[in-house]
Scaffold this active site. Structure first.
Site, PDB file in Angstrom:
ATOM      1  N   GLY A  41      34.734  30.343  42.752  1.00 14.20           N
ATOM      2  CA  GLY A  41      35.331  30.800  41.493  1.00 14.20           C
ATOM      3  C   GLY A  41      35.853  32.224  41.585  1.00 14.20           C
ATOM      4  N   SER A  44      39.690  34.097  39.501  1.00  9.16           N
ATOM      5  CA  SER A  44      39.845  34.901  38.280  1.00  9.16           C
ATOM      6  C   SER A  44      38.518  35.578  37.955  1.00  9.16           C
ATOM      7  CB  SER A  44      40.315  34.042  37.084  1.00  9.16           C
ATOM      8  OG  SER A  44      39.212  33.363  36.501  1.00  9.16           O
ATOM      9  N   GLY A  45      38.548  36.409  36.918  1.00  7.12           N
ATOM     10  CA  GLY A  45      37.335  36.986  36.344  1.00  7.12           C
ATOM     11  C   GLY A  45      36.436  37.726  37.324  1.00  7.12           C
ATOM     12  N   LEU A  46      35.134  37.529  37.151  1.00  2.00           N
ATOM     13  CA  LEU A  46      34.116  38.231  37.944  1.00  2.00           C
ATOM     14  C   LEU A  46      34.262  37.965  39.445  1.00  2.00           C
ATOM     15  CD1 LEU A  46      31.452  39.872  37.993  1.00  2.00           C
ATOM     16  CD2 LEU A  46      30.233  37.721  37.634  1.00  2.00           C
ATOM     17  N   GLY A  47      34.445  36.710  39.814  1.00  2.00           N
ATOM     18  CA  GLY A  47      34.535  36.350  41.227  1.00  2.00           C
ATOM     19  C   GLY A  47      35.699  37.032  41.920  1.00  2.00           C
ATOM     20  N   SER A 172      22.935  33.489  34.071  1.00  2.00           N
ATOM     21  CA  SER A 172      23.229  34.140  32.788  1.00  2.00           C
ATOM     22  C   SER A 172      21.914  34.401  32.061  1.00  2.00           C
ATOM     23  CB  SER A 172      24.116  33.232  31.935  1.00  2.00           C
ATOM     24  OG  SER A 172      24.243  33.755  30.634  1.00  2.00           O
ATOM     25  N   TYR A 195      25.577  24.852  28.691  1.00  2.00           N
ATOM     26  CA  TYR A 195      25.764  26.055  29.516  1.00  2.00           C
ATOM     27  C   TYR A 195      24.410  26.699  29.823  1.00  2.00           C
ATOM     28  CZ  TYR A 195      27.389  30.740  30.870  1.00  2.00           C
ATOM     29  OH  TYR A 195      27.611  31.929  31.539  1.00  2.00           O
TER      30      TYR A 195
END
Ligand SMILES: NC(=O)c1ccc[n+]([C@@H]2O[C@H](COP(=O)([O-])OP(=O)(O)OC[C@H]3O[C@@H](n4cnc5c(N)ncnc54)[C@H](OP(=O)(O)O)[C@@H]3O)[C@@H](O)[C@H]2O)c1
Length: 300
Positions: A41, A44-47, A172, A195
């Site tokens: 992943g 995008s984002g954190l990765g 998380s 989630y």
């Protein structure tokens, strides 16, 4: 001479925000030059931010995600920026067959793997409809947890051969006990519950796997990176970001390259600090039940 160069590289990494506030001396980070890291992943984002930071530290980075155009572009940018280099491999984590193919590609193209960051994930709005993976499993459980359970098992021999190696599971703070009577959430489905269940499953997997591994060779730790970062997962679900993706990346980097974590395994971190996860993660019988179930669900 080499030590002086490392200090200079470290200072520039701290100043440019590549590592994070916990690193204050050359010995605080492991040298990633000549080492290979995979970040699921990372389109995008954190990765993506973590993959770029690892490339800037000199690592060979395996970028992974669904969006092929973004993945190829990010890998090319990491290589162009140097000193590390990157390749992009696609692979839908909602299909166990594709997870196996992804792992096979990694094994055949890379003689070593020193760092596996299981980061890819999906969330969604609480009223989203329940969806299933290609294998008929509840999709959030499949993508966030089960795919990474399988990917890790498939890459474990390579990680062990590359020791010392690390596995980082991006979980998380949103955690909910596994409901073993309805783990696929066929009744009363809610995406936020799905989630939180998948994220606790990742942490339980972390603790169970750590017990099976020699921490001098392969460590495995989990973390909550930061709350409501400014990533597509958060903005796409209509939530207001509360922290930056750089905050989350600092926390991931500590577990991935921090020297202080060498030989330390089976831990859960809330951002930069060691913390306690949901009580079910410390229930050995529940962890064994999840392990056995996951082994059965991922059998070819
Ligand atoms: N954002 C937060 O505040 C927060 C808080 C706590 C924990 N986390 C965790 O941090 C991790 C990263 O989250 P993020 O906020 O950076 O999310 P994001 O921006 O939505 O990125 C998710 C990544 O996962 C990939 N992905 C999603 N479904 C996939 C699938 N079926 N197969 C392969 N790749 C898939 C995406 O690929 P494409 O973009 O190419 O589709 C993307 O690269 C997640 O595990 C999340 O649960 C996030």
């Amino acid at each position: 001479m080499l030590a002086r160069r490392r200090v200079l590289v470290l200072c520039s990494m701290i100043l440019s925000g590549l590592i994070g506030p916990w690193a204050s001396a050359a010995q605080d980070v492991i040298d990633m030059e000549g080492r290979t890291a995979m970040v699921t992943g990372s389109t995008s984002g954190l990765g993506e931010v973590v993959a770029r930071r690892l490339g800037a530290m000199g690592a060979t980075v395996i970028v992974h995600g669904l969006n092929e155009q973004r993945g190829a572009g990010i890998a090319a940018e990491i290589t162009a920026a140097g000193p590390g280099r990157a390749v992009y491999y696609p692979g839908d984590l909602g299909s166990l067959e594709q997870v196996r193919a992804l792992a096979a590609r990694v094994r055949s193209a890379h003689p070593a793997l020193h760092l596996l960051i299981n980061n890819a994930g999906i969330g969604g709005a609480s009223n989203d409809a329940r969806r299933e993976s290609a294998d008929g499993h509840e999709l959030v459980f499949a993508v966030n947890y089960l795919s990474h359970f399988l990917l890790t098992q498939e890459l474990l021999p390579l990680l062990e051969r590359s020791a010392p190696a690390r596995i980082v599971n991006v979980a998380s703070i949103g955690q909910r006990p596994i409901n073993f009577d309805d783990i696929m959430m066929e009744s009363n489905y809610q995406t936020t519950s799905a989630y939180s269940q998948s994220k606790l499953a990742q942490i339980m997997f972390t603790f169970s796997l750590a017990e099976k591994l020699d921490p001098a060779r392969v460590t495995v730790n989990a973390l909550h990176p930061a709350t409501f970062m400014d990533t597509p997962m958060v903005t796409g679900s209509g939530r207001q970001p509360m922290s930056s993706v750089q905050d989350g990346a600092n926390a991931v980097m500590q577990l991935a390259v921090g020297s202080g974590l060498s030989g330390r395994s089976g831990l859960y971190f809330n951002q930069l600090n060691e913390a306690r996860a949901n009580a079910q993660a410390y229930d050995a019988a529940a962890r064994q039940r999840l392990w056995d179930l996951s082994t059965g669900l991922t059998k070819p």
